[in-house]
Design a protein around this motif. Structure first.
Motif, short mmCIF file in Angstrom:
data_model
loop_
_atom_site.label_atom_id
_atom_site.label_comp_id
_atom_site.label_asym_id
_atom_site.label_seq_id
_atom_site.Cartn_x
_atom_site.Cartn_y
_atom_site.Cartn_z
N ILE A 1 0.84 -1.20 0.00
CA ILE A 1 0.00 0.00 0.00
C ILE A 1 0.87 1.25 0.00
CG2 ILE A 1 -1.62 1.36 1.37
CD1 ILE A 1 -2.86 -1.39 2.20
N LEU A 2 1.90 1.28 0.85
CA LEU A 2 2.79 2.45 0.89
C LEU A 2 3.56 2.61 -0.41
CD1 LEU A 2 4.09 2.24 4.56
CD2 LEU A 2 2.48 3.89 3.60
N HIS A 3 3.95 1.49 -1.03
CA HIS A 3 4.63 1.53 -2.32
C HIS A 3 3.74 2.22 -3.36
CE1 HIS A 3 7.26 -0.31 -5.53
NE2 HIS A 3 6.17 -0.03 -6.22
N GLU A 4 2.49 1.80 -3.40
CA GLU A 4 1.56 2.39 -4.37
C GLU A 4 1.26 3.85 -4.03
OE1 GLU A 4 1.05 0.99 -7.19
OE2 GLU A 4 2.13 -0.77 -6.49
N MET A 5 1.15 4.17 -2.76
CA MET A 5 0.92 5.56 -2.37
C MET A 5 2.11 6.44 -2.74
SD MET A 5 -1.08 5.09 1.24
CE MET A 5 -1.20 6.85 1.51
N ALA A 6 3.32 5.89 -2.63
CA ALA A 6 4.52 6.65 -3.00
C ALA A 6 4.48 7.01 -4.49
CB ALA A 6 5.78 5.85 -2.67
N HIS A 7 3.82 6.17 -5.28
CA HIS A 7 3.68 6.47 -6.71
C HIS A 7 2.79 7.68 -6.97
CE1 HIS A 7 6.10 3.49 -8.61
NE2 HIS A 7 5.48 2.48 -8.03
N LEU A 8 2.00 8.08 -6.01
CA LEU A 8 1.21 9.30 -6.17
C LEU A 8 2.13 10.52 -6.24
CD1 LEU A 8 -1.70 8.53 -3.69
CD2 LEU A 8 -1.76 8.43 -6.20
N LYS A 9 3.27 10.42 -5.58
CA LYS A 9 4.26 11.51 -5.59
C LYS A 9 5.33 11.30 -6.66
CE LYS A 9 7.08 14.34 -2.61
NZ LYS A 9 7.19 14.88 -1.28
N TYR A 10 5.79 10.07 -6.81
CA TYR A 10 6.84 9.73 -7.77
C TYR A 10 6.34 8.61 -8.67
CZ TYR A 10 9.83 12.34 -4.60
OH TYR A 10 10.38 13.33 -3.82
#
Length: 70
Positions: free
Chosen positions: A19-28
Motif C-alpha cells: 500500500i505504501l509503495h503504491e501511495m509513493a507512486h502518487l508523488k513519484y
C-alpha cells in the motif's frame, strides 16, 4: 537464494508495504532513486534493498513466472 533463507515478514506487514509503495507512486511515478528514498522514509527501512532481496529470492522462479504469465 531460496525463499526460505530470506527474512520473512508477516502478511500484514507486506500488505502495508504494498500500500505504501503504491501511495509513493502518487508523488513519484517511477522507480528512480527519489522514489526509493521517499518509500524508505515511509516504511522506515531501506526500500530499495528490500525490493532487491525479494527479486533475488524470486529470481530462480523467473522461468516459471514467465510461463504462467503467457
Amino acid at each position: 537464494r531460496d525463499l526460505h533463507s530470506v527474512p520473512t515478514r508477516r502478511s500484514s506487514d507486506l500488505l502495508v508495504m504494498v500500500i505504501l509503495h503504491e501511495m509513493a507512486h502518487l508523488k513519484y511515478m517511477h522507480h528512480k532513486n527519489t522514489f526509493w528514498a521517499y518509500l524508505s522514509v515511509l516504511i522506515n527501512d531501506n526500500a530499495k534493498q528490500q525490493n532487491d532481496l525479494r527479486d533475488i529470492a524470486l529470481s530462480k522462479y523467473i522461468d516459471l513466472y514467465d510461463l504462467l504469465m503467457k
